[in-house]
Design a protein around this motif. Sequence first.
Motif, mmCIF file in Angstrom:
data_model
loop_
_atom_site.group_PDB
_atom_site.id
_atom_site.type_symbol
_atom_site.label_atom_id
_atom_site.label_comp_id
_atom_site.label_asym_id
_atom_site.label_seq_id
_atom_site.Cartn_x
_atom_site.Cartn_y
_atom_site.Cartn_z
ATOM 1 N N VAL A 81 1.665 -25.546 12.997
ATOM 2 C CA VAL A 81 0.847 -24.961 11.921
ATOM 3 C C VAL A 81 1.653 -24.896 10.625
ATOM 4 N N PHE A 82 2.929 -24.521 10.722
ATOM 5 C CA PHE A 82 3.778 -24.447 9.524
ATOM 6 C C PHE A 82 4.027 -25.831 8.927
ATOM 7 N N VAL A 83 4.237 -26.837 9.780
ATOM 8 C CA VAL A 83 4.436 -28.203 9.281
ATOM 9 C C VAL A 83 3.189 -28.668 8.528
ATOM 10 N N LEU A 84 2.002 -28.456 9.119
ATOM 11 C CA LEU A 84 0.743 -28.871 8.476
ATOM 12 C C LEU A 84 0.514 -28.123 7.172
ATOM 13 N N GLY A 85 0.794 -26.806 7.179
ATOM 14 C CA GLY A 85 0.640 -26.012 5.961
ATOM 15 C C GLY A 85 1.548 -26.510 4.852
ATOM 16 N N ASN A 86 2.779 -26.886 5.211
ATOM 17 C CA ASN A 86 3.723 -27.407 4.217
ATOM 18 C C ASN A 86 3.284 -28.769 3.688
ATOM 19 N N ILE A 87 2.739 -29.602 4.564
ATOM 20 C CA ILE A 87 2.262 -30.926 4.132
ATOM 21 C C ILE A 87 1.111 -30.777 3.140
ATOM 22 N N ALA A 101 -3.007 -22.571 2.275
ATOM 23 C CA ALA A 101 -2.042 -23.323 3.084
ATOM 24 C C ALA A 101 -0.820 -22.468 3.424
ATOM 25 N N ARG A 102 -0.641 -21.364 2.705
ATOM 26 C CA ARG A 102 0.446 -20.432 3.024
ATOM 27 C C ARG A 102 -0.053 -19.245 3.838
ATOM 28 N N MET A 103 -1.243 -18.764 3.533
ATOM 29 C CA MET A 103 -1.746 -17.575 4.220
ATOM 30 C C MET A 103 -2.066 -17.845 5.693
ATOM 31 N N ILE A 104 -2.611 -19.026 6.008
ATOM 32 C CA ILE A 104 -2.955 -19.341 7.407
ATOM 33 C C ILE A 104 -1.701 -19.373 8.292
ATOM 34 N N PRO A 105 -0.628 -20.097 7.890
ATOM 35 C CA PRO A 105 0.602 -20.029 8.698
ATOM 36 C C PRO A 105 1.184 -18.618 8.794
#
Length: 389
Positions: A81-87, A101-105
């Motif tokens: 989830v963190f990798v996808l949010g960062n992408i 993209a930051r709040m979901i992770p």
Amino acid sequence: MKKRINLLIFILTIGVFGILNTEMGVIGILPDIADHFDVSVSKAGWLVSFFALVVAVSGPTMPLLFSGINRKKVMLLVLGVFVLGNIVSIFTSNFTILLMARMIPAFFHPIYCSLAFSVAAASVSKEEAPKAISKVFIGVSAGMVVGVPVASFIASAVSLQMAMVFFAVVNLVAFIATVLFVPSMPVGERLSYGSQLSVLKRSNTWLSMVTVILLNSAVFGVYSYLADYLKTVTNLSSNSSSLLLFVYGGANIIGSIVAGKLLTKNAIKSVVTFPFVLGVVYVILFYFGQFTVPMIFITLFWGILAGIGGNINQYWITSSAPEAPDFANGLFLTAANLGTTFGAAIGGFFISELGTQYVVLVGFLSLILSLVTIFLRNYMASPTKQLSI
């Protein structure tokens, strides 16, 4: 066997670093984000404050919900989830999407961190658990204070997108290492939600949480304004201030290592002594913070104490609920984030009313109140119980 345990703890440390780096590293690139997305710096600050708020809210609940699932699978889910949010953060041109993209992770942040502490402690003997946890805390310390200047440097030297690539790469490395080297870790005996929540019936648990809020407020209420302090009180240049921030970060890591030994040797004494020692540092900071040479030594010692304090906070809550480690670590993350938010707000108030030099007052007040809750918890626990902790 020992090599496998050391490798496991190292991977957990990298994972925690990646997650904390994603949370705090943004602080170093807020002006760049504001320019890139055409928003004010205060609005860009939502990326930090909203993240911390989500962590505080999800801290007690998310580790509880995932407590019965294979720990390796849960770790991979969170890191993924963190990798996808960062992408998404790298490629989006919309500030709202960046915020999401930051709040979901952020909802998954407490799951990994609480698991990392629990798994590290469970991988060694009970006596060695504080040392194992202190190694994972190196990742916490590095993520919170080293990621900021590194991200800032990458953004200024290359681009904002490359700084965000840095966040993604660290999490991706942790993901791949977990796939390759972390064994499957099914949960042997799943604790019921009721039995885990029952720790909230104890006054010790609540006293421990209040203590952590106050101790984190004492550290981060002052540290949040260190850059401003170095600029306005010590009158340092930007480069010199950045160098001292690096000193603080490196000292934080040293503190995490020292904390493992202190808590293994005499945990209760370490907890009781900590507010007094930090209080002395703040007295010296108040009277000598305007001088460059004393400020170098103050920052070094303060950073070591901050690293020790993080470990003390985690120990203080988990020792009040040892039978529910994942849930207790979630409570620790919530209390720590609330303490950071509370301390920064009160510190800002003292600065606006009295001036930057008086930010240490939030540290003093928090430390005095923390001593009250520490002594209350010790008073309520019998000597036998204290020794068993």
